[in-house]
Design a protein around this motif. Structure first.
Motif, PDB file in Angstrom:
ATOM      1  N   ALA A   1      20.290  77.035  -8.000  1.00  0.00           N
ATOM      2  CA  ALA A   1      20.136  78.494  -8.047  1.00  0.00           C
ATOM      3  C   ALA A   1      21.058  79.196  -7.055  1.00  0.00           C
ATOM      4  CB  ALA A   1      18.681  78.884  -7.813  1.00  0.00           C
ATOM      5  N   SER A   2      22.342  79.000  -7.227  1.00  0.00           N
ATOM      6  CA  SER A   2      23.334  79.608  -6.336  1.00  0.00           C
ATOM      7  C   SER A   2      23.832  80.933  -6.890  1.00  0.00           C
ATOM      8  CB  SER A   2      24.524  78.651  -6.155  1.00  0.00           C
ATOM      9  OG  SER A   2      25.564  79.277  -5.435  1.00  0.00           O
ATOM     10  N   MET A   3      23.870  81.952  -6.056  1.00  0.00           N
ATOM     11  CA  MET A   3      24.480  83.207  -6.464  1.00  0.00           C
ATOM     12  C   MET A   3      25.970  83.002  -6.710  1.00  0.00           C
ATOM     13  SD  MET A   3      22.715  86.036  -3.923  1.00  0.00           S
ATOM     14  CE  MET A   3      23.773  87.362  -4.522  1.00  0.00           C
ATOM     15  N   GLY A   4      26.519  83.791  -7.630  1.00  0.00           N
ATOM     16  CA  GLY A   4      27.951  83.751  -7.883  1.00  0.00           C
ATOM     17  C   GLY A   4      28.380  82.829  -9.005  1.00  0.00           C
ATOM     18  N   ILE A   5      27.401  82.247  -9.744  1.00  0.00           N
ATOM     19  CA  ILE A   5      27.793  81.270 -10.766  1.00  0.00           C
ATOM     20  C   ILE A   5      28.207  81.907 -12.088  1.00  0.00           C
ATOM     21  CG2 ILE A   5      26.226  79.540  -9.794  1.00  0.00           C
ATOM     22  CD1 ILE A   5      24.547  80.002 -12.443  1.00  0.00           C
ATOM     23  N   ALA A   6      27.858  83.178 -12.326  1.00  0.00           N
ATOM     24  CA  ALA A   6      27.987  83.742 -13.678  1.00  0.00           C
ATOM     25  C   ALA A   6      29.430  83.819 -14.159  1.00  0.00           C
ATOM     26  CB  ALA A   6      27.331  85.124 -13.736  1.00  0.00           C
ATOM     27  N   MET A   7      30.318  84.356 -13.329  1.00  0.00           N
ATOM     28  CA  MET A   7      31.706  84.521 -13.770  1.00  0.00           C
ATOM     29  C   MET A   7      32.379  83.179 -14.064  1.00  0.00           C
ATOM     30  SD  MET A   7      34.638  85.779 -14.478  1.00  0.00           S
ATOM     31  CE  MET A   7      34.274  87.512 -14.394  1.00  0.00           C
ATOM     32  N   PRO A   8      32.420  82.221 -13.113  1.00  0.00           N
ATOM     33  CA  PRO A   8      33.056  80.941 -13.450  1.00  0.00           C
ATOM     34  C   PRO A   8      32.335  80.174 -14.551  1.00  0.00           C
ATOM     35  CG  PRO A   8      32.116  80.884 -11.239  1.00  0.00           C
ATOM     36  CD  PRO A   8      32.045  82.290 -11.686  1.00  0.00           C
TER      37      PRO A   8
ATOM     38  N   ILE B   1      28.126  86.401 -22.946  1.00  0.00           N
ATOM     39  CA  ILE B   1      27.792  87.574 -22.143  1.00  0.00           C
ATOM     40  C   ILE B   1      27.227  87.069 -20.816  1.00  0.00           C
ATOM     41  CG2 ILE B   1      26.383  89.656 -21.935  1.00  0.00           C
ATOM     42  CD1 ILE B   1      26.197  89.741 -24.979  1.00  0.00           C
ATOM     43  N   CYS B   2      27.829  87.481 -19.709  1.00  0.00           N
ATOM     44  CA  CYS B   2      27.252  87.104 -18.421  1.00  0.00           C
ATOM     45  C   CYS B   2      26.699  88.341 -17.739  1.00  0.00           C
ATOM     46  CB  CYS B   2      28.239  86.365 -17.535  1.00  0.00           C
ATOM     47  SG  CYS B   2      29.521  87.356 -16.767  1.00  0.00           S
ATOM     48  N   ILE B   3      25.578  88.169 -17.050  1.00  0.00           N
ATOM     49  CA  ILE B   3      24.914  89.272 -16.371  1.00  0.00           C
ATOM     50  C   ILE B   3      24.716  88.880 -14.912  1.00  0.00           C
ATOM     51  CG2 ILE B   3      22.615  88.467 -17.094  1.00  0.00           C
ATOM     52  CD1 ILE B   3      21.877  91.503 -17.317  1.00  0.00           C
ATOM     53  N   THR B   4      25.131  89.764 -14.022  1.00  0.00           N
ATOM     54  CA  THR B   4      25.125  89.456 -12.603  1.00  0.00           C
ATOM     55  C   THR B   4      24.792  90.702 -11.806  1.00  0.00           C
ATOM     56  OG1 THR B   4      26.474  88.614 -10.759  1.00  0.00           O
ATOM     57  CG2 THR B   4      27.616  89.876 -12.441  1.00  0.00           C
ATOM     58  N   GLY B   5      24.350  90.507 -10.583  1.00  0.00           N
ATOM     59  CA  GLY B   5      24.183  91.623  -9.674  1.00  0.00           C
ATOM     60  C   GLY B   5      25.471  91.888  -8.924  1.00  0.00           C
ATOM     61  N   ASP B   6      25.503  92.978  -8.182  1.00  0.00           N
ATOM     62  CA  ASP B   6      26.706  93.286  -7.420  1.00  0.00           C
ATOM     63  C   ASP B   6      26.944  92.246  -6.327  1.00  0.00           C
ATOM     64  OD1 ASP B   6      24.295  94.374  -6.492  1.00  0.00           O
ATOM     65  OD2 ASP B   6      25.280  95.838  -5.233  1.00  0.00           O
ATOM     66  N   GLY B   7      25.864  91.664  -5.772  1.00  0.00           N
ATOM     67  CA  GLY B   7      26.025  90.639  -4.754  1.00  0.00           C
ATOM     68  C   GLY B   7      26.685  89.388  -5.304  1.00  0.00           C
ATOM     69  N   GLY B   8      26.158  88.867  -6.402  1.00  0.00           N
ATOM     70  CA  GLY B   8      26.719  87.663  -7.007  1.00  0.00           C
ATOM     71  C   GLY B   8      28.091  87.888  -7.605  1.00  0.00           C
ATOM     72  N   ALA B   9      28.332  89.091  -8.137  1.00  0.00           N
ATOM     73  CA  ALA B   9      29.602  89.370  -8.819  1.00  0.00           C
ATOM     74  C   ALA B   9      30.797  89.168  -7.898  1.00  0.00           C
ATOM     75  CB  ALA B   9      29.597  90.794  -9.372  1.00  0.00           C
ATOM     76  N   LEU B  10      30.689  89.672  -6.662  1.00  0.00           N
ATOM     77  CA  LEU B  10      31.843  89.628  -5.772  1.00  0.00           C
ATOM     78  C   LEU B  10      32.056  88.272  -5.119  1.00  0.00           C
ATOM     79  CD1 LEU B  10      31.693  93.165  -4.114  1.00  0.00           C
ATOM     80  CD2 LEU B  10      33.328  92.306  -5.786  1.00  0.00           C
ATOM     81  N   MET B  11      31.103  87.366  -5.270  1.00  0.00           N
ATOM     82  CA  MET B  11      31.277  86.044  -4.679  1.00  0.00           C
ATOM     83  C   MET B  11      32.408  85.260  -5.341  1.00  0.00           C
ATOM     84  SD  MET B  11      27.459  84.684  -3.806  1.00  0.00           S
ATOM     85  CE  MET B  11      26.524  85.437  -2.462  1.00  0.00           C
ATOM     86  N   ASN B  12      32.560  85.416  -6.662  1.00  0.00           N
ATOM     87  CA  ASN B  12      33.628  84.706  -7.375  1.00  0.00           C
ATOM     88  C   ASN B  12      34.405  85.650  -8.289  1.00  0.00           C
ATOM     89  OD1 ASN B  12      33.584  81.767  -6.673  1.00  0.00           O
ATOM     90  ND2 ASN B  12      31.450  81.956  -7.315  1.00  0.00           N
ATOM     91  N   PHE B  13      34.511  86.912  -7.885  1.00  0.00           N
ATOM     92  CA  PHE B  13      35.139  87.919  -8.744  1.00  0.00           C
ATOM     93  C   PHE B  13      36.600  87.602  -9.025  1.00  0.00           C
ATOM     94  CE2 PHE B  13      36.624  92.038 -10.189  1.00  0.00           C
ATOM     95  CZ  PHE B  13      35.533  92.525 -10.897  1.00  0.00           C
ATOM     96  N   ALA B  14      37.252  86.899  -8.104  1.00  0.00           N
ATOM     97  CA  ALA B  14      38.676  86.591  -8.289  1.00  0.00           C
ATOM     98  C   ALA B  14      38.933  85.769  -9.537  1.00  0.00           C
ATOM     99  CB  ALA B  14      39.219  85.861  -7.066  1.00  0.00           C
ATOM    100  N   GLU B  15      37.896  85.076 -10.049  1.00  0.00           N
ATOM    101  CA  GLU B  15      38.101  84.261 -11.244  1.00  0.00           C
ATOM    102  C   GLU B  15      38.314  85.103 -12.502  1.00  0.00           C
ATOM    103  OE1 GLU B  15      38.879  81.395 -10.719  1.00  0.00           O
ATOM    104  OE2 GLU B  15      37.867  80.832  -8.853  1.00  0.00           O
ATOM    105  N   ILE B  16      38.144  86.427 -12.384  1.00  0.00           N
ATOM    106  CA  ILE B  16      38.542  87.289 -13.503  1.00  0.00           C
ATOM    107  C   ILE B  16      40.028  87.083 -13.803  1.00  0.00           C
ATOM    108  CG2 ILE B  16      39.100  89.706 -14.007  1.00  0.00           C
ATOM    109  CD1 ILE B  16      36.380  90.498 -13.495  1.00  0.00           C
ATOM    110  N   GLU B  17      40.797  86.884 -12.752  1.00  0.00           N
ATOM    111  CA  GLU B  17      42.236  86.634 -12.978  1.00  0.00           C
ATOM    112  C   GLU B  17      42.426  85.349 -13.762  1.00  0.00           C
ATOM    113  OE1 GLU B  17      46.029  85.034 -12.840  1.00  0.00           O
ATOM    114  OE2 GLU B  17      44.456  84.116 -11.603  1.00  0.00           O
ATOM    115  N   THR B  18      41.627  84.323 -13.473  1.00  0.00           N
ATOM    116  CA  THR B  18      41.710  83.067 -14.214  1.00  0.00           C
ATOM    117  C   THR B  18      41.391  83.298 -15.687  1.00  0.00           C
ATOM    118  OG1 THR B  18      41.004  81.869 -12.226  1.00  0.00           O
ATOM    119  CG2 THR B  18      40.907  80.679 -14.318  1.00  0.00           C
ATOM    120  N   ALA B  19      40.299  84.022 -15.946  1.00  0.00           N
ATOM    121  CA  ALA B  19      39.911  84.302 -17.330  1.00  0.00           C
ATOM    122  C   ALA B  19      40.977  85.108 -18.055  1.00  0.00           C
ATOM    123  CB  ALA B  19      38.578  85.052 -17.348  1.00  0.00           C
TER     124      ALA B  19
END
Length: 532
Positions: free
Chosen positions: A407-414, A429-447
């Motif tokens: 149950a780690s925050m930040g898993i949704a994007m990757p 469809i991934c759903i995340t909070g603002d806290g979890g979103a920014l933990m791995n937000f850089a992977e948007i570039e990967t996607a």
């Protein structure tokens, strides 16, 4: 042949399609060997944590083993969160890391840590290559170990000096896992236990999904006609409209099915992993247990096993479905199913959304309304995870991914990247909070670089809501949970993807329907509170 060429040859032999990771000095030879593969695509990511999470989600949805790689030291330790998640969520992963050469490991060396010791508690097996002669065997062991029940991660460490040396090219055959089932006498005993009970209740876990025995489970539950409750990671095994579906259990508060469990005189626990919820939290009256799983029952005071059927769950249920098991047709008292539906906001009709508030539960209802059998919802960890576990009902078994082990925050994007590569024809469809979103937000570039299309929904309330709730309950106030966030729509656009910010529920529905018909990577920022 260079050792890393042999490694790639062995990975191809295992059917590997993607490897997620970041290049480092100690893995240069491995990446160069990968560049010559016509079968394997190397996917550079922005952080090794993202690489491990992508590999875990890919493994979960593809049924194959996901693979990630890093260099030594901080590269390897950055993998830890994703690998621990795979370990406690039972996802098959093989991690391959570089390491300082064997000639440098006797003393302090730049970035040198004992990677094997660090990973031993969070993997099924962890080992370092000491001889290139052993590479094919060690890779086969890693993959086989990762895939056997319960699935999980394996680690292989390649010292830099061995990576550059010659190795014999020889692959080992990849054989299917043998299928086992319980003895006939054990099945007979289990069926007798069921027939002697008056009010059995079924608890179903993710093992039924992992072992692909949905139809066998349907037949078993339909024959028995008793209430069924799901763990978080098993949501959707029973269809929403099934009269036997008592939805989900495992909540800290308002776990309504517990009153039904208290009434039961036998708990039939199938494919459930107690890492999701300890028995003392749900078997308060220590009802007898019929344990059906690939692995032995835990030794636990609140898990009093009367019979256990160990082996392939599909084969076990097939055997049980041939036996004479009496239908029970009982329902928990107090109109429990109806109360669950009311309190968990589970609706069997899709009402108009006009004038309804923009809440997490209403957002989930809209997603459920417009989703199809090919929609996968991936939930990050946070207050919304509880809403997903309670309210959202997928249209297919396995149609929602909730991390409920680590149950780690930040898993949704990757995880969305791994899922989309595993299931390219599905809507993610991934759903995340603002806290979890920014933990791995850089992977948007990967996607974006990979040309993937999925929908990312960021619920923005500028706070760690779940932690705020827990602190207020315990101390009467909260501290250290507030954020100052960026403009997520502008942030998305800076990555070259579309960002939208609906302010009403019907506007959200309209934009979501439009997004589902497009082939784009789109971010929704949902303002649950006004910007501070």
């Amino acid at each position: 042949m260079k050792a890393t060429d042999v490694i790639v040859q062995c990975l191809e032999n295992e059917g590997v399609e993607y490897i997620f990771g970041i290049v480092g000095k100690e893995t240069l030879d491995f990446i160069e060997s990968l560049s010559k593969s016509s079968q394997i695509t190397f996917i550079p990511v922005r952080h090794e944590q993202g690489a491990a999470i992508m590999a875990s989600a890919y493994g979960k949805f593809s049924g194959k083993t996901g693979v990630c790689t890093s260099t030594l030291g901080p590269g390897a330790t950055n993998l830890c969160t994703g690998i621990a998640s795979a370990f406690l969520d039972y996802s098959p992963v093989v991690a391959i890391t570089g390491q300082a050469g064997l000639d440098k490991q006797h003393d302090s060396y730049h970035q040198l840590v004992d990677i094997v010791k660090i990973f031993e508690p969070i993997t099924k097996c962890a080992s370092q290559v000491l001889s290139n002669q052993a590479i094919p065997e060690m890779i086969r062991i890693a993959f086989r170990t990762s895939q056997t029940e319960k699935p999980g991660p394996a680690l292989l460490v390649i010292p830099e000096n061995l990576a550059m040396e010659d190795a014999p090219p020889k692959g080992l055959p990849v054989l299917p896992e043998p299928s086992t089932k319980p003895d006939f006498e054990d099945v007979t005993k289990a069926c007798k236990l069921i027939n002697e009970s008056q009010k059995p209740l079924i608890i179903v876990g993710n093992g039924v999904l992992r072992q692909k025995c949905i139809e066998e489970f349907y037949a078993f539950a339909d024959n028995l006609q008793v209430p069924v409750t799901h763990s978080f990671t098993a949501k959707g095994i029973l269809p929403k409209n099934s009269p036997l579906n008592y939805y989900t259990f495992g909540f800290e508060e308002n776990d309504l099915i517990l009153s039904g469990i208290d009434e039961a005189d036998l708990l039939i626990v199938i494919g459930f992993d107690i890492v999701e919820k300890l028995p003392k939290d749900w078997n308060r009256k220590k009802a007898p247990i019929l344990h059906i799983n690939a692995n032995n029952a835990p030794v636990d005071e609140y898990y009093p096993v009367q019979a256990e059927l160990i082996g392939n769950i599909q084969q076990t249920l097939k055997e049980m479905n041939t036996q004479q098991i009496h239908s029970k047709s009982w329902t928990p008292s107090g109109n429990l199913k109806k109360r669950i539906e009311q309190i968990y906001h589970i609706s069997h009709s899709h009402k108009e959304t006009a004038n309804l508030p923009l809440t997490t539960e209403n957002i989930l209802k809209v997603i459920e309304k417009v989703s199809t059998d090919h929609t996968i919802l991936i939930s990050d960890v946070g207050a919304h995870k509880i809403s997903v576990a309670r309210t959202y009902q997928p249209k297919q078994a396995g149609g929602v991914l909730i991390s409920n082990g680590f149950a780690s925050m930040g898993i949704a994007m990757p995880s969305s990247i791994g899922a989309k590569l595993a299931l390219p024809n599905n809507t993610i469809i991934c759903i995340t909070g603002d806290g979890g979103a920014l933990m791995n937000f850089a992977e948007i570039e990967t996607a974006k670089r990979l040309g993937l299309s999925f929908i990312m929904i960021v619920l923005n309330d500028y706070i760690l809501e779940l932690e705020k709730q827990m602190m207020k309950k315990k101390f009467g106030d909260s501290f250290g949970v507030n954020f100052g966030n960026p403009d997520f729509v502008q942030l998305a656009r800076s990555f070259g993807i579309k960002g939208v910010r609906p302010n009403t529920l019907d506007e959200f529905e309209e934009l979501l329907i439009s997004a589902l018909s497009s082939d784009e990577l789109i971010l929704f920022e949902i303002p649950l509170l006004q910007r501070p």
